[in-house]
Design a protein around this motif. Structure first.
Motif, PDB file in Angstrom:
ATOM      1  N   SER A 119       0.825  -1.209   0.000  1.00 43.10           N
ATOM      2  CA  SER A 119       0.000   0.000   0.000  1.00 43.10           C
ATOM      3  C   SER A 119       0.858   1.257   0.000  1.00 43.10           C
ATOM      4  O   SER A 119       0.544   2.241  -0.694  1.00 43.10           O
ATOM      5  CB  SER A 119      -0.925  -0.003   1.213  1.00 43.10           C
ATOM      6  OG  SER A 119      -1.838  -1.072   1.162  1.00 43.10           O
ATOM      7  N   ALA A 122       2.402   1.686  -3.469  1.00 45.07           N
ATOM      8  CA  ALA A 122       1.366   2.107  -4.412  1.00 45.07           C
ATOM      9  C   ALA A 122       1.041   3.589  -4.222  1.00 45.07           C
ATOM     10  O   ALA A 122       0.867   4.333  -5.201  1.00 45.07           O
ATOM     11  CB  ALA A 122       0.110   1.251  -4.230  1.00 45.07           C
ATOM     12  N   GLN A 126       1.655   6.708  -6.785  1.00 40.11           N
ATOM     13  CA  GLN A 126       0.539   7.579  -7.144  1.00 40.11           C
ATOM     14  C   GLN A 126       0.904   9.052  -6.961  1.00 40.11           C
ATOM     15  O   GLN A 126       0.525   9.901  -7.776  1.00 40.11           O
ATOM     16  CB  GLN A 126      -0.677   7.227  -6.283  1.00 40.11           C
ATOM     17  CG  GLN A 126      -1.897   8.094  -6.541  1.00 40.11           C
ATOM     18  CD  GLN A 126      -3.010   7.819  -5.544  1.00 40.11           C
ATOM     19  OE1 GLN A 126      -2.944   6.890  -4.741  1.00 40.11           O
ATOM     20  NE2 GLN A 126      -4.037   8.622  -5.569  1.00 40.11           N
ATOM     21  N   THR A 136      -0.223  -1.494  -7.398  1.00 38.11           N
ATOM     22  CA  THR A 136      -1.654  -1.691  -7.184  1.00 38.11           C
ATOM     23  C   THR A 136      -1.974  -3.176  -7.291  1.00 38.11           C
ATOM     24  O   THR A 136      -1.276  -3.938  -7.972  1.00 38.11           O
ATOM     25  CB  THR A 136      -2.480  -0.925  -8.224  1.00 38.11           C
ATOM     26  OG1 THR A 136      -2.178  -1.447  -9.534  1.00 38.11           O
ATOM     27  CG2 THR A 136      -2.175   0.570  -8.186  1.00 38.11           C
ATOM     28  N   ASN A 204      -6.526   1.379   1.148  1.00 41.77           N
ATOM     29  CA  ASN A 204      -6.567   1.632  -0.295  1.00 41.77           C
ATOM     30  C   ASN A 204      -6.644   3.125  -0.622  1.00 41.77           C
ATOM     31  O   ASN A 204      -5.945   3.611  -1.508  1.00 41.77           O
ATOM     32  CB  ASN A 204      -7.757   0.909  -0.920  1.00 41.77           C
ATOM     33  CG  ASN A 204      -7.540  -0.604  -0.965  1.00 41.77           C
ATOM     34  OD1 ASN A 204      -6.401  -1.052  -1.028  1.00 41.77           O
ATOM     35  ND2 ASN A 204      -8.608  -1.361  -0.912  1.00 41.77           N
ATOM     36  N   ASP A 205      -7.500   3.859   0.078  1.00 43.11           N
ATOM     37  CA  ASP A 205      -7.677   5.267  -0.246  1.00 43.11           C
ATOM     38  C   ASP A 205      -7.530   6.169   0.968  1.00 43.11           C
ATOM     39  O   ASP A 205      -8.026   7.290   0.986  1.00 43.11           O
ATOM     40  CB  ASP A 205      -9.060   5.484  -0.891  1.00 43.11           C
ATOM     41  CG  ASP A 205     -10.179   4.957   0.001  1.00 43.11           C
ATOM     42  OD1 ASP A 205      -9.870   4.374   1.041  1.00 43.11           O
ATOM     43  OD2 ASP A 205     -11.349   5.129  -0.374  1.00 43.11           O
TER      44      ASP A 205
END
Length: 291
Positions: A119, A122, A126, A136, A204-205
């Motif tokens: 994570s 990733a 990003q 991802t 994830n977010d």
């Protein structure tokens, strides 16, 4: 490439092999209309003359391991299989990579550490792109050979892949300095007002910091990572560790819904401090008595 069945109570039922001359294809499974019984020995002798042995490396589902074998084939018929010694490292790796497309990433030994590293990488990609590799879940699953190829060398099953190997696969070819840089940009722990180091949870977010509410007393702003560009979501907990509120606006929480939380919690946890003015109170992880 398809199956065929004898009629019910057909006298040929039980024959070792059949030479089929006529089929009724029908709508689903074909029905055998005309056939001649053959012995397995006759077919075997024919295969010895006109068939061939083929080396094969494949995934064995019952044992969840790569298996090597020799197969005697006569056309599309497989008449005999002989187990072979272990396949080469390259052959086993190729079978595992192919199998991963069926089993999915869950077949690998994921742990909290490996998932958090994935994570973080990733998120770094990003935010900044290179040098951080794309990590991802979608990319890892669709392109396993780009990151897992070297890790699977010498492995014959998923249980051969260890946590540290998966960590290295995720790091890829990042240098030691870049690995240290990631720990600075996206740390696994952060110091909170109460004085202890608390773990960050990279989702994830979101980036979540779960702390007891009283540990954030006296603080008007929550932490941020990646050189202050990414604010962390605070999950404020009760003394029993149950979530009370999620916020990125700590000052707004103190001056807003905190009073409702305080009203409800002070009766349930009277041994813990619920200050009238949390924005200026001393942070603590202790009960009143221990303090």
């Amino acid at each position: 490439g398809r199956g065929a069945a004898l009629q019910v109570s057909d006298p040929l039922d039980g024959a070792e092999a059949l030479a089929i001359a006529e089929l009724d294809l029908g709508d689903s499974r074909a029905k055998i209309r005309l056939a001649l019984p053959l012995t397995h020995q006759w077919v075997k002798e024919l295969a010895d003359q006109n068939g061939h042995w083929r080396e094969r490396v494949l995934w064995d589902e019952p044992t969840k391991r790569v298996r090597a074998e020799r197969v005697l084939q006569l056309g599309a018929l497989e008449l005999e299989r002989q187990p072979q010694p272990q396949a080469s490292c390259e052959q086993s790796r190729d079978v595992l990579i192919k199998q991963l497309s069926k089993d999915g990433l869950s077949a690998l030994p994921w742990s909290k550490r490996t998932e958090q590293l994935r994570s973080r990488l990733a998120l770094a990609h990003q935010q900044q792109g290179d040098p951080w590799p794309l990590r991802t879940l979608h990319h890892l699953e669709k392109h396993p050979s780009t990151w897992l190829k070297e890790t699977l060398m010498g492995c014959r099953g998923w249980d051969d892949v260890k946590e540290e190997q998966l960590m290295e696969a995720l790091w890829g070819d990042l240098s030691w300095s870049h690995r240290q840089q990631l720990d600075q940009l996206l740390p696994t722990q952060i110091k909170i007002p109460s004085g202890r180091n608390a773990a960050l949870d990279y989702q994830n977010d979101d980036i979540v910091l779960s702390v007891k509410l009283q540990e954030m007393f006296g603080c008007l702003e929550g932490p941020a990572v990646f050189n202050g560009q990414l604010p962390v979501t605070l999950e404020l907990l009760s003394p029993a560790g149950r979530p009370l509120q999620r916020t990125r606006d700590l000052a707004g929480f103190w001056h807003g819904s905190y009073q409702e939380v305080r009203k409800e919690m002070r009766g349930r946890y009277p041994k813990h401090p619920w200050r009238d003015h949390p924005a200026t109170a001393v942070p603590t992880a202790k009960s009143k008595a221990r303090a």
